[in-house]
Design an enzyme around this catalytic site. Structure first.
Site, PDB file in Angstrom:
ATOM      1  N   GLY A  58       0.848  -1.192   0.000  1.00 12.37           N
ATOM      2  CA  GLY A  58       0.000   0.000   0.000  1.00 12.37           C
ATOM      3  C   GLY A  58       0.883   1.241   0.000  1.00 12.37           C
ATOM      4  N   GLN A 113       1.462   3.599   2.037  1.00 13.30           N
ATOM      5  CA  GLN A 113       2.238   3.826   3.262  1.00 13.30           C
ATOM      6  C   GLN A 113       2.812   2.509   3.799  1.00 13.30           C
ATOM      7  OE1 GLN A 113       3.447   6.265   4.984  1.00 13.30           O
ATOM      8  NE2 GLN A 113       2.614   7.946   3.779  1.00 13.30           N
ATOM      9  N   SER A 114       3.174   1.599   2.911  1.00 12.87           N
ATOM     10  CA  SER A 114       3.653   0.282   3.334  1.00 12.87           C
ATOM     11  C   SER A 114       4.898   0.353   4.222  1.00 12.87           C
ATOM     12  CB  SER A 114       3.968  -0.537   2.080  1.00 12.87           C
ATOM     13  OG  SER A 114       4.695  -1.700   2.422  1.00 12.87           O
ATOM     14  N   ASN A 115       4.810  -0.241   5.408  1.00 12.13           N
ATOM     15  CA  ASN A 115       5.985  -0.377   6.270  1.00 12.13           C
ATOM     16  C   ASN A 115       6.971  -1.372   5.679  1.00 12.13           C
ATOM     17  OD1 ASN A 115       5.062   1.312   8.506  1.00 12.13           O
ATOM     18  ND2 ASN A 115       3.547  -0.296   8.877  1.00 12.13           N
ATOM     19  N   CYS A 165       7.509  -1.970   2.468  1.00 13.80           N
ATOM     20  CA  CYS A 165       8.266  -1.357   1.370  1.00 13.80           C
ATOM     21  C   CYS A 165       9.329  -0.416   1.912  1.00 13.80           C
ATOM     22  CB  CYS A 165       7.326  -0.631   0.414  1.00 13.80           C
ATOM     23  SG  CYS A 165       6.353  -1.778  -0.589  1.00 13.80           S
TER      24      CYS A 165
END
Ligand SMILES: *Cc1c(COP(=O)(O)O)cnc(C)c1O
Length: 341
Positions: A76, A78-80, A82
């Protein structure tokens, strides 16, 4: 409890600051009527804060062993996962190529929170639509092929780092950290509660718990899903555990009834908060000085508080809440959080 000799750890690159502390939450515990401990996996590192770095220790070791120079993954906006992949890849001398899901790729979101860190870490960002997300694995394979055409060598990590290799991260966390820490405490009915988002953390925990015979020893494991539903995660975690056993046959077989998912707390949906969830996040900050994130830990914490309000004995006398991190997701939600301050 050590690993059986027939089950050896795969290659691992040390990225996380381990072991993370197990902290007592006196005031919140008193309020909820249980002995409450937090396993502080928000303290696995500063930029690398959170659960994803434990999976990346194994995934990026394989990437490095295969001679990759680029890591492709998705999440997503705001992926943690990534963000952790971008920073850890750079630290190991590789580049990251991220497929990030957003409503309108022509107008991508502002570079705040995790997106800002993706940029600071030098990751390439490919914005994809919600419809494209359905074929994310295909799109990642296509990105890897494009990179190969440019003479680069890509290693693809699935959503959340949630596959068999990635689940070694939480298997190891149980065997090396949680199990010895719990064994050192006075014995009492205990449940380890965690936020479940793509299932890799859950799969690792379930495998570790089976190896350490937690069920026989009165230690339960309960995932609170922050998206989808119970059936989805019993299937997803079950599938990762089966893949794990196919790759490492000495691993325990996991039955569906070993995968406990506490459903009913998704609320408005993935990455959408209700004011009461944010109020509970703020209440914890004010009583303990510990900060949760709105997408995962805040939602799971709200679920835990609701469950215990309904039945104080629901999870036994001692509850260990796994704080899986996510701090940077707090900042993009600042305006919503300000409403409940
Ligand atoms: C990804 C994430 C989770 C969920 O972990 P999964 O392995 O995807 O189920 C929980 N908390 C935070 C902060 C996360 O970033």
């Amino acid at each position: 409890m050590p690993l059986p000799s027939s089950l050896a750890y795969p290659d691992r690159v040390a990225l996380a600051r381990l072991p993370t502390p197990l902290d007592r939450m006196e005031r919140a515990g008193e309020r909820l009527g249980v002995e409450l401990l937090f396993k502080r996996d928000d303290m696995t590192g500063a930029e690398l804060s959170g659960n994803k770095v434990r999976k990346l220790e194994f995934l990026l070791a394989e990437a490095r062993d295969r001679g990759a120079d680029t890591v492709v993954t998705c999440g997503g906006q705001q992926s943690n996962h990534c963000r952790a992949t971008a920073l850890a890849s750079t630290r190991l001398g590789m580049r990251a190529h991220l497929l990030l899901r957003t409503a309108d790729p022509a107008h991508p979101p502002a570079p705040t929170g995790n997106i800002l860190l993706d940029r600071v870490a030098g990751a390439d960002v490919q914005w994809i639509t919600v419809a494209d997300w359905q074929r994310r694995n295909e799109l990642m394979a296509a990105a890897a092929e494009r990179l190969a055409g440019e003479g680069r060598r890509a290693y693809v990590i699935p959503e959340g780092g949630s596959n068999a290799l990635g689940s070694w991260g939480y298997l190891r966390a149980v065997v090396e950290e949680l199990d010895p820490a719990l064994a050192a405490l006075p014995s009492r009915p205990t449940t380890v509660v965690y936020a479940c988002g793509s299932g890799g953390t859950g799969a690792g925990l379930v495998l570790g718990a089976a190896l350490c015979r937690w069920r026989e020893r009165g230690i339960r494991l309960a995932g609170i899903n922050v998206c989808d539903d119970r059936d989805y995660f019993v299937r997803a975690i079950g599938r990762i555990c089966r893949d794990f056993r196919a790759a490492w046959p000495a691993a325990p077989a996991i039955a569906d009834d070993e995968i406990e998912i506490v459903d009913g707390h998704v609320g408005r949906g993935y990455a959408r908060s209700r004011p009461e969830e944010l109020a509970e996040l703020v209440a914890l900050g004010r009583s303990e000085g510990v900060v949760l994130d709105p997408v995962y830990t805040g939602k799971a914490w709200y679920g835990l508080v609701q469950e215990l309000a309904g039945d104080r004995a629901r999870f036994g006398e001692r509850v260990v809440f796994l704080h899986t991190g996510g701090l940077f997701g707090l900042f993009p939600a600042a305006d919503e959080i300000a409403q409940v301050l």
